[in-house]
Write an enzyme that holds these catalytic residues in place. Structure first.
Site, PDB file in Angstrom:
ATOM      1  N   HIS A   1     -33.424  13.308  25.623  1.00 47.64           N
ATOM      2  CA  HIS A   1     -33.770  13.360  27.045  1.00 47.64           C
ATOM      3  C   HIS A   1     -35.222  13.746  27.287  1.00 47.64           C
ATOM      4  O   HIS A   1     -35.691  13.697  28.409  1.00 47.64           O
ATOM      5  CB  HIS A   1     -32.876  14.353  27.775  1.00 47.64           C
TER       6      HIS A   1
ATOM      7  N   GLU B   1     -19.563  17.276  23.382  1.00 45.11           N
ATOM      8  CA  GLU B   1     -19.998  17.316  24.784  1.00 45.11           C
ATOM      9  C   GLU B   1     -19.218  16.338  25.661  1.00 45.11           C
ATOM     10  O   GLU B   1     -19.701  15.938  26.716  1.00 45.11           O
ATOM     11  CB  GLU B   1     -21.512  17.104  24.897  1.00 45.11           C
TER      12      GLU B   1
ATOM     13  N   ASP C   1     -23.184  17.848  29.622  1.00 49.18           N
ATOM     14  CA  ASP C   1     -22.400  16.621  29.469  1.00 49.18           C
ATOM     15  C   ASP C   1     -20.908  16.919  29.433  1.00 49.18           C
ATOM     16  O   ASP C   1     -20.099  16.134  29.939  1.00 49.18           O
ATOM     17  CB  ASP C   1     -22.831  15.869  28.194  1.00 49.18           C
TER      18      ASP C   1
HETATM   19  C1  3PY Z   1     -25.873  18.991  27.331  1.00 54.20           C
HETATM   20  O1  3PY Z   1     -25.675  20.077  27.910  1.00 54.20           O
HETATM   21  O2  3PY Z   1     -25.183  17.977  27.541  1.00 54.20           O
HETATM   22  C2  3PY Z   1     -26.942  18.873  26.365  1.00 54.20           C
HETATM   23  O3  3PY Z   1     -27.036  17.868  25.711  1.00 54.20           O
HETATM   24  C3  3PY Z   1     -27.905  20.006  26.245  1.00 54.20           C
HETATM   25  O4  3PY Z   1     -29.132  19.586  25.820  1.00 54.20           O
HETATM   26 MG    MG Z   2     -25.882  16.283  26.349  1.00 54.89          MG
END
Ligand code: 3PY
Ligand code: MG
Length: 241
Positions: free
Chosen positions: A49, A140, A166
């Site tokens: 990101h 995630e 996520d």
């Molecule tokens: C998330 O919280 O999804 C991440 O990838 C943190 O960088």
């Molecule tokens: Mg993430």
């Protein structure tokens, strides 16, 4: 940073305290030098990101004064091998959702006989970086959470790194909701059951405190991003009006 067997091997056997990381999304080598000595135990270079691409990793490694982990943008085996060749101390791989995916990452990260990564003249060898950096799949998503135990159990995987934001999107609940906090605890308990490393990004002291209140112990805690630190530091200097 190069040649830090203490960091990689220490994490594999279990560190006594949380190692705090800075998530780097845009810093140049000069920026990283300016941030040195700020207290971070490690740097996470965000190639997913952030505003950085893979070619910017080695210049950052050259000036880093603490170990560097690269958060990759995908599961691409070539990208993973390039990061290892550059000399990272670990790779953090986004959105891993099954043991089969974890096994493919192990094959991409390890040299034969365990894996299929090609050996070659690379910066890692020149500077004595770890031949087997940490391999940390991210849990995630709901699916990743359901597979957390089998991901953690996969031979060659070193731990689980949770992406709370996520995960919150995937579960359809706010990041500090009971449901998401329980999910984070569950994913990291799976890592602990298999004597693996626990890690997470928080980016919010409130979230970090919620996890602490629930007894979630992080070996690797990515506190926040360089961008957030710049904004907070400037606001403190200038007095936000
Ligand atoms: C998330 O919280 O999804 C991440 O990838 C943190 O960088
Ligand atoms: Mg993430």
């Amino acid at each position: 940073m190069n040649d830090v067997p203490g960091f990689v091997d220490g994490l594999r056997v279990g560190v006594p305290a949380t190692l705090r990381g800075l998530w780097v999304t845009f810093l140049t080598p000069f920026g990283l030098e300016a941030a040195s000595g700020s207290g971070a135990d490690w740097i996470g270079v965000d190639l997913q990101h952030g505003d950085l691409d893979a070619a910017q990793l080695a210049p950052l490694l050259r000036v880093a004064d603490v170990p560097v982990l690269a958060r990759l943008g995908s599961h691409d085996p070539a990208a993973l091998a390039r990061a290892i060749d550059a000399g990272v101390d670990g790779v953090i791989v986004p959105t891993v959702e099954s043991a089969a995916e974890a096994e493919r990452l192990v094959a991409a990260a390890h040299l034969p006989p365990r894996g299929r990564r090609s050996g070659g003249l690379a910066r890692a060898g020149l500077v004595g970086a770890p031949e087997r950096p940490l391999l940390l799949p991210m849990v995630e998503t709901r699916q990743g959470l359901e597979a957390a135990d089998e991901i953690a159990a996969t031979p060659g995987i070193d731990g689980i790194f949770v992406g709370p934001y996520d995960l919150a999107l995937s579960l359809g609940e706010p990041v500090r909701s009971e449901k998401v906090l329980d999910a984070i605890r569950e994913a990291l308990a799976a890592a602990r059951r298999h004597d693996r490393i626990t890690g997470a990004f928080t980016g919010d002291p409130g979230l970090a405190a919620d996890l602490d209140d629930r007894g979630v112990a992080l070996d690797l805690h990515a506190i926040d991003t360089d961008a957030a630190a710049l904004r907070t530091g400037l606001a403190a200097l200038l007095g936000a009006r």
